[in-house]
Design an enzyme around this catalytic site. Structure first.
Site, PDB file in Angstrom:
ATOM      1  N   LYS A 253       0.025   2.871 -10.788  1.00 42.98           N
ATOM      2  CA  LYS A 253       1.116   3.526 -11.489  1.00 42.98           C
ATOM      3  C   LYS A 253       1.411   2.905 -12.867  1.00 42.98           C
ATOM      4  CE  LYS A 253       2.941   5.016  -7.027  1.00 42.98           C
ATOM      5  NZ  LYS A 253       2.871   6.474  -7.014  1.00 42.98           N
TER       6      LYS A 253
ATOM      7  N   ASP B 213       0.959  -4.333  -0.984  1.00 39.66           N
ATOM      8  CA  ASP B 213       0.688  -3.105  -1.733  1.00 39.66           C
ATOM      9  C   ASP B 213       1.863  -2.902  -2.690  1.00 39.66           C
ATOM     10  OD1 ASP B 213       0.067   0.409  -0.896  1.00 39.66           O
ATOM     11  OD2 ASP B 213       0.481  -0.625  -2.782  1.00 39.66           O
TER      12      ASP B 213
ATOM     13  N   TYR C 241       2.895   3.898   3.178  1.00 40.61           N
ATOM     14  CA  TYR C 241       1.771   4.705   2.702  1.00 40.61           C
ATOM     15  C   TYR C 241       1.008   3.877   1.680  1.00 40.61           C
ATOM     16  CZ  TYR C 241      -0.753   8.396   0.135  1.00 40.61           C
ATOM     17  OH  TYR C 241      -1.725   9.145  -0.479  1.00 40.61           O
TER      18      TYR C 241
HETATM   19  P1  KE4 Z   1      -2.669   6.765  -5.730  1.00 38.00           P
HETATM   20  O1  KE4 Z   1      -4.013   6.825  -5.051  1.00 38.00           O
HETATM   21  O2  KE4 Z   1      -1.869   8.030  -5.492  1.00 38.00           O
HETATM   22  O3  KE4 Z   1      -2.747   6.381  -7.199  1.00 38.00           O
HETATM   23  O4  KE4 Z   1      -1.849   5.573  -5.067  1.00 38.00           O
HETATM   24  C1  KE4 Z   1      -1.677   5.580  -3.672  1.00 38.00           C
HETATM   25  C2  KE4 Z   1      -0.474   4.723  -3.293  1.00 38.00           C
HETATM   26  C3  KE4 Z   1      -0.709   3.459  -2.796  1.00 38.00           C
HETATM   27  N1  KE4 Z   1       0.315   2.640  -2.450  1.00 38.00           N
HETATM   28  C4  KE4 Z   1       1.604   3.049  -2.595  1.00 38.00           C
HETATM   29  C5  KE4 Z   1       2.713   2.124  -2.198  1.00 38.00           C
HETATM   30  C6  KE4 Z   1       1.897   4.334  -3.107  1.00 38.00           C
HETATM   31  O5  KE4 Z   1       3.191   4.734  -3.223  1.00 38.00           O
HETATM   32  C7  KE4 Z   1       0.842   5.191  -3.476  1.00 38.00           C
HETATM   33  C8  KE4 Z   1       1.078   6.591  -4.003  1.00 38.00           C
HETATM   34  N2  KE4 Z   1       2.442   7.024  -4.056  1.00 38.00           N
HETATM   35  C9  KE4 Z   1       2.637   8.453  -3.974  1.00 38.00           C
HETATM   36  C10 KE4 Z   1       4.138   8.739  -3.999  1.00 38.00           C
HETATM   37  N3  KE4 Z   1       4.854   8.159  -2.946  1.00 38.00           N
HETATM   38  C11 KE4 Z   1       1.960   9.159  -5.095  1.00 38.00           C
HETATM   39  C12 KE4 Z   1       2.284  10.622  -5.205  1.00 38.00           C
HETATM   40  C13 KE4 Z   1       1.157  11.488  -4.713  1.00 38.00           C
HETATM   41  O6  KE4 Z   1       0.524  11.135  -3.680  1.00 38.00           O
HETATM   42  O7  KE4 Z   1       0.942  12.549  -5.335  1.00 38.00           O
END
Ligand code: KE4
Length: 427
Positions: free
Chosen positions: A261, A233, A138
Site C-alpha cells: 500500500k 503483516d 486477511y
Molecule cells: P494486495 O495483494 O491486495 O496488495 O495486498 C493484500 C493484503 C495483505 N495484507 C493485508 C493486511 C491487507 O489488508 C491486504 C489487502 N487489503 C485489502 C483491503 N482490506 C485490499 C483491497 C482489495 O482486496 O481490493
C-alpha cells in the site's frame, strides 16, 4: 449507459477486486474518474469525501503534487528495465530507517506477493510446513492463507475458497485473534512443526481490532521458544498507524515484516524484509526461490520514496492521530446522543467503527455478530451525504493529511443528520 453492466460484459464480476464490488453493503459499485486531496469524483460528477483512500495508500491525499511530479520525472527515463536501479536501493534504505527490524528486504508488486513470499521463506528457513494464522486476518489471496477455521477449534484449517487443495489447507492452523490460550495450546501440540505465525498486528480486515495487552508479547515469546518465525503483516498498518508501523507502537520485533500500500504511494509496490540471516536464504544468495518481472519498478519506487519522505516527520502522525481521534470520538458522541449502539477504534491514520451493543470488538466473532444491517444502512445514508466510507463492515477507514477540519466537520454534520434519521426509524 450503466457502467457496471458494461464492465460485467468483459470483467469477471465487473470488478478487478471483490472488495470494491459493494457486495458487503449492497447496491452497485461507484465508478471513479479522478481524485484530489481528500476528495474523489465519480464518473457522473459527484464529489465525495474519501475515507477509503484506495484501501490505504493515499495517506498524503490523492494526487499529492510532489508524488505526481516524481512520477512524471521518472517516466521520462523509461518505465521498466527488469534490472537494478538506484531508486530501489534508496527506497529500501528509507524503509529500513522507518522500520529498524528490517535489515534486508525484497521488493514485490502486491501485498499478496509479500506475504506469500514471506511464508515460503519461513518454511524454507525452518524446514517446517505448518503455519499459524488468525481467524479474520486477511493476508491477500495466498492459497495457504485463504483458510478458515476448520470444524473444531484449534484444528487444521479448511479452504475458504474452492481451488485450494485440502492437502495444502491442512498445513494452516487457525486460532481466534487475541486468544492467548489458544495460541499456547496450538504450540503445545505442534510447536516444533510450525514454520511461522503470521498476524496483522492491528487487524484491519475484520474492521479494526487492536491486540489485547500481552497478545503480541505472548506471540513473540512463544515463537522464539519453539524456533518458529513471527511474521507481521503490516501491508495495511505499515507507515499507516505510526511511522514505524504497529511494531513500533507495541515494541515487538518480528522476524519478517510484510509491507504494501503506502510503500508504493499508490502504484503497485510491496515488500517483505527482516533479519539478514533469514533474508539471505532467498535466491540468488540462498535456496528459497522468489522472483518478479516488475519487482522494484522504478516508477513505483519513486512514488513510494517521495511518499515516505513526506511522512517521516513525527509531527505528521501526531496530527493524523488527532484527526482520526476527533472524527471517531465525535461520531461516538453523536451515536450515544441518539442511543445508537456504536463502537470506535483508531490509531494514527487508521480507524474503525461498528454498530454493536457488546462493547469493543476483540475478534472476528464480535464483528460478525455486530449489527451488519445497521452498518449497511449507515453506509448508504452517508453516501447520500457524499461521504465515502469503506463499503464493508469488515474493512477499516483511512485518514489522510488532506482531511482538514473542513472535511471532518462536514463529515460530522452528515453523521448528525444520518444518526437522527436512523434513530427516528428505530422508534
Ligand atoms: P494486495 O495483494 O491486495 O496488495 O495486498 C493484500 C493484503 C495483505 N495484507 C493485508 C493486511 C491487507 O489488508 C491486504 C489487502 N487489503 C485489502 C483491503 N482490506 C485490499 C483491497 C482489495 O482486496 O481490493
Amino acid at each position: 449507459m450503466n457502467l457496471f453492466s458494461e464492465a460485467k460484459k468483459v470483467i469477471a464480476g465487473g470488478v478487478n477486486s471483490p472488495a470494491r464490488s459493494f457486495s458487503g453493503v449492497g447496491g452497485e459499485p461507484l465508478f471513479f474518474k479522478s481524485a484530489k486531496g481528500a476528495y474523489i469524483r465519480t464518473e457522473n460528477g459527484r464529489e465525495l469525501i474519501d475515507y477509503v483512500g484506495s484501501w490505504g495508500p493515499m495517506i498524503l491525499g490523492h494526487s499529492f503534487p510532489p508524488v505526481l511530479s516524481s512520477i512524471k520525472k521518472a517516466i521520462e527515463n523509461g518505465l521498466s528495465f527488469g534490472a537494478p536501479t538506484t531508486i530501489e536501493t534508496k527506497l529500501a534504505k528509507k524503509v529500513k530507517d522507518f522500520i529498524p527490524s528490517i535489515e534486508k528486504l525484497r521488493m514485490v508488486s502486491t501485498g499478496t506477493e509479500a506475504t506469500m513470499s514471506a511464508i515460503r521463506l519461513a518454511r524454507g528457513y525452518t524446514g517446517r510446513d505448518l503455519i499459524v494464522k488468525f481467524e479474520g486476518c486477511y493476508h491477500g489471496h495466498v492459497d495457504s492463507l485463504l483458510i478458515k477455521a476448520g470444524s473444531g477449534a484449534l484444528t487444521h484449517g479448511a479452504p475458504s475458497s474452492p481451488g485450494i487443495p485440502k492437502s495444502l489447507a491442512k498445513n494452516t492452523l487457525i486460532i481466534p485473534f487475541n486468544d492467548c490460550d489458544a495460541l499456547k495450546k496450538i504450540y503445545e501440540s505442534y510447536g516444533d512443526q510450525i514454520a511461522c505465525t503470521i498476524v496483522e498486528p492491528i487487524a484491519g480486515n475484520m474492521n479494526m481490532i487492536k491486540p489485547i495487552p500481552g497478545f503480541l508479547e505472548d506471540l513473540q515469546d512463544i515463537s522464539k521458544r519453539h524456533g518458529s518465525l513471527l511474521i507481521f503483516d503490516e501491508v495495511m498498518t505499515g507507515f499507516r498507524v505510526a511511522k514505524g508501523g504497529a511494531q513500533s507502537i507495541y515494541n515487538i520485533e518480528p522476524d519478517i515484516t510484510a509491507l504494501g500500500k503506502i510503500i508504493g504511494g499508490g502504484l503497485p509496490a510491496a515488500a517483505f524484509g527482516g533479519k539478514d540471516k533469514i533474508m539471505s536464504h532467498l535466491s540468488p544468495e540462498g535456496p528459497v526461490y522468489q522472483a518478479g518481472t516488475l519487482s522494484g519498478n522504478p516508477i513505483a519506487m519513486n512514488a513510494g520514496y517521495t511518499t515516505l519522505k513526506h511522512i517521516e516527520k513525527p509531527s505528521f502522525f501526531e496530527k493524523l492521530h488527532l484527526q482520526s481521534e476527533k472524527l471517531m470520538l465525535e461520531m461516538k458522541k453523536i451515536a450515544s446522543k441518539n442511543n445508537i449502539p456504536f463502537e470506535v477504534v483508531y490509531e494514527g491514520g487508521m480507524f474503525g467503527f461498528s454498530f454493536t451493543k457488546n462493547g469493543p470488538i476483540k475478534n472476528y466473532n464480535d464483528i460478525a455478530n455486530s449489527e451488519i444491517s445497521l452498518f449497511k444502512e449507515f453506509f448508504h445514508l452517508m453516501l447520500e451525504e457524499n461521504i465515502y466510507f469503506a463499503p464493508s463492515p469488515f474493512e477499516a477507514g483511512f485518514m489522510s493529511s488532506k482531511h482538514t477540519e473542513v472535511e471532518i466537520d462536514s463529515t460530522l454534520s452528515a453523521v448528525e443528520k444520518v444518526f437522527k434519521k436512523i434513530a427516528k426509524k428505530s422508534i
